[in-house]
Design an enzyme around this catalytic site. Structure first.
Site, PDB file in Angstrom:
ATOM      1  N   ASP A 289       5.237   6.049  -2.472  1.00 19.37           N
ATOM      2  CA  ASP A 289       3.989   5.985  -3.227  1.00 19.37           C
ATOM      3  C   ASP A 289       4.266   6.384  -4.682  1.00 19.37           C
ATOM      4  O   ASP A 289       5.165   7.183  -4.962  1.00 19.37           O
ATOM      5  CB  ASP A 289       2.986   6.951  -2.606  1.00 19.37           C
ATOM      6  CG  ASP A 289       1.577   6.802  -3.136  1.00 19.37           C
ATOM      7  OD1 ASP A 289       0.754   6.189  -2.447  1.00 19.37           O
ATOM      8  OD2 ASP A 289       1.299   7.316  -4.239  1.00 19.37           O
TER       9      ASP A 289
ATOM     10  N   HIS B  61      -1.333  13.741   0.020  1.00 18.94           N
ATOM     11  CA  HIS B  61      -1.767  14.807  -0.900  1.00 18.94           C
ATOM     12  C   HIS B  61      -2.406  15.986  -0.171  1.00 18.94           C
ATOM     13  O   HIS B  61      -2.672  17.014  -0.798  1.00 18.94           O
ATOM     14  CB  HIS B  61      -2.762  14.261  -1.923  1.00 18.94           C
ATOM     15  CG  HIS B  61      -2.186  13.281  -2.888  1.00 18.94           C
ATOM     16  ND1 HIS B  61      -1.041  13.531  -3.615  1.00 18.94           N
ATOM     17  CD2 HIS B  61      -2.588  12.029  -3.237  1.00 18.94           C
ATOM     18  CE1 HIS B  61      -0.770  12.479  -4.374  1.00 18.94           C
ATOM     19  NE2 HIS B  61      -1.680  11.560  -4.160  1.00 18.94           N
TER      20      HIS B  61
ATOM     21  N   ASP C 153       1.141   1.598  -4.756  1.00 19.60           N
ATOM     22  CA  ASP C 153       0.532   1.721  -6.070  1.00 19.60           C
ATOM     23  C   ASP C 153       1.554   1.820  -7.205  1.00 19.60           C
ATOM     24  O   ASP C 153       1.177   2.002  -8.364  1.00 19.60           O
ATOM     25  CB  ASP C 153      -0.443   2.896  -6.123  1.00 19.60           C
ATOM     26  CG  ASP C 153       0.046   4.120  -5.382  1.00 19.60           C
ATOM     27  OD1 ASP C 153       1.198   4.122  -4.892  1.00 19.60           O
ATOM     28  OD2 ASP C 153      -0.724   5.091  -5.279  1.00 19.60           O
TER      29      ASP C 153
ATOM     30  N   HIS D 282       2.509   8.218  -6.550  1.00 20.14           N
ATOM     31  CA  HIS D 282       2.149   9.625  -6.753  1.00 20.14           C
ATOM     32  C   HIS D 282       2.979  10.508  -5.828  1.00 20.14           C
ATOM     33  O   HIS D 282       3.235  10.148  -4.684  1.00 20.14           O
ATOM     34  CB  HIS D 282       0.661   9.844  -6.459  1.00 20.14           C
ATOM     35  CG  HIS D 282      -0.254   8.998  -7.282  1.00 20.14           C
ATOM     36  ND1 HIS D 282      -0.718   7.772  -6.872  1.00 20.14           N
ATOM     37  CD2 HIS D 282      -0.774   9.216  -8.510  1.00 20.14           C
ATOM     38  CE1 HIS D 282      -1.496   7.262  -7.802  1.00 20.14           C
ATOM     39  NE2 HIS D 282      -1.552   8.114  -8.807  1.00 20.14           N
TER      40      HIS D 282
END
Length: 313
Positions: free
Chosen positions: A166, A129, A250, A168
């Site tokens: 991931d 991120h 995740d 996200h």
């Protein structure tokens, strides 16, 4: 000397000392759980090393130097300091961040020099991120992108691909790669979900960005089709010299932060797909680095499956 054709595990105790406070999902026990799982006898063949420190000049391939210096200046001598709304620092955070990026750089050196077949970096803070000049989502520096740019400069590679599974979207990695045709970024991720980026029409300056957003509750079928029908063919078309992986766990059905409903078998499967591609197109050169995963038991089991897949000959 690390034996040729082994899998290398790189980590560092400083990555455990980074602590963002009680109740934060990106907690030190994430790494403790992973390292405990990788201490089982089935992982005895792993080669292991401690991460070095990335230099500021290496990090500056992806982040402006004044931004790097602001982050490191914000590290407190005691207590916690808020870096952004989701990300805090303690006194050990600066070293942890430099070790996390350093681990990926060390992994690139190992696979590019033939000292190891592939590598997994068990690190935190995560990185995907982190935008060029913005801390986001528990991430300070973009570890995988820094490693990719290091590989380009140090080893004269023409193209490096990053695959991110991931749950996200890796907005930071996409932002860094977007106008750099020598980098390829592909992601599966839940949408809608933080950070809100990663639509299929975000394709980069040279079609070097491939996003496959997945609806909540999509499960294994949609995830596997995304790779079989879109991402793996795009990787073949791109023909990278090195494959790098942002390995977040995740998307597991037990994870508290998302609802993509994957299982450990999916992580075994995607690891096999990526290892197979790397053997076919990159001489087996693959570097993987930990991103997310917030249910400790699911994270440990899923990471163990991933590393076992890297070790498979």
């Amino acid at each position: 000397m690390i034996p040729r054709m082994s899998t290398l595990l790189i980590t560092h105790p400083a990555c455990i000392l980074h602590d963002m406070g009680p109740g934060h999902p990106e907690q030190p026990d994430r790494l403790n759980a992973i390292l405990d799982a990788l201490d089982e006898p089935e992982f005895s063949a792993l080669q292991r090393s401690e991460a070095g420190l990335a230099t500021l000049e290496q990090i500056a391939r992806c982040h402006p130097m004044d931004h790097i210096e602001r982050i490191l200046a914000a590290i407190p001598e005691q207590g916690l300091a808020a870096i952004d709304a989701d990300t805090s620092a303690c006194k050990d955070t600066g070293e942890a961040a430099l070790r996390a990026a350093g681990a990926v750089i060390d992994a690139v050196d190992a696979v590019m020099t033939g000292k190891s077949r592939n590598a997994f970096c068990a690190i935190r803070p995560p990185g995907h991120h982190a935008e060029p000049a913005k801390v986001m989502g528990f991430c300070l520096f973009n570890n995988v992108a820094i490693g990719a740019e290091y590989a380009i400069e140090k080893y004269g590679l023409e193209r490096v691909a990053i695959v991110d599974f991931d749950v996200h979207h890796g907005n930071g990695t996409q932002a860094i790669a977007y106008d750099r045709p020598h980098l390829f970024y592909a992601s599966t991720h839940q949408m809608p979900l933080y950070p809100g980026t990663g639509r299929a029409n975000e394709t980069g300056v040279a079609n070097n960005i491939v996003n496959v957003p997945l609806e909540p509750m999509s499960g294994s079928g949609a995830f596997r089709r995304a790779y079989q029908e879109v991402i793996i063919p795009a990787l073949h078309a791109y023909r990278p010299d090195l494959l790098m992986v942002s390995a977040g766990f995740d998307a597991h059905h037990a994870d508290p932060l998302a609802q993509l409903m994957l299982t450990e078998d999916d992580y075994t499967w995607i690891t096999g797909q990526l290892v197979g591609f790397s053997e076919e197109c990159c001489g087996g050169r693959l570097v993987s680095a930990l991103e997310g995963g917030y249910d400790l038991a699911a994270l440990a089991r899923s990471t163990a499956r991933h590393v076992k897949g890297l070790m498979a000959l």
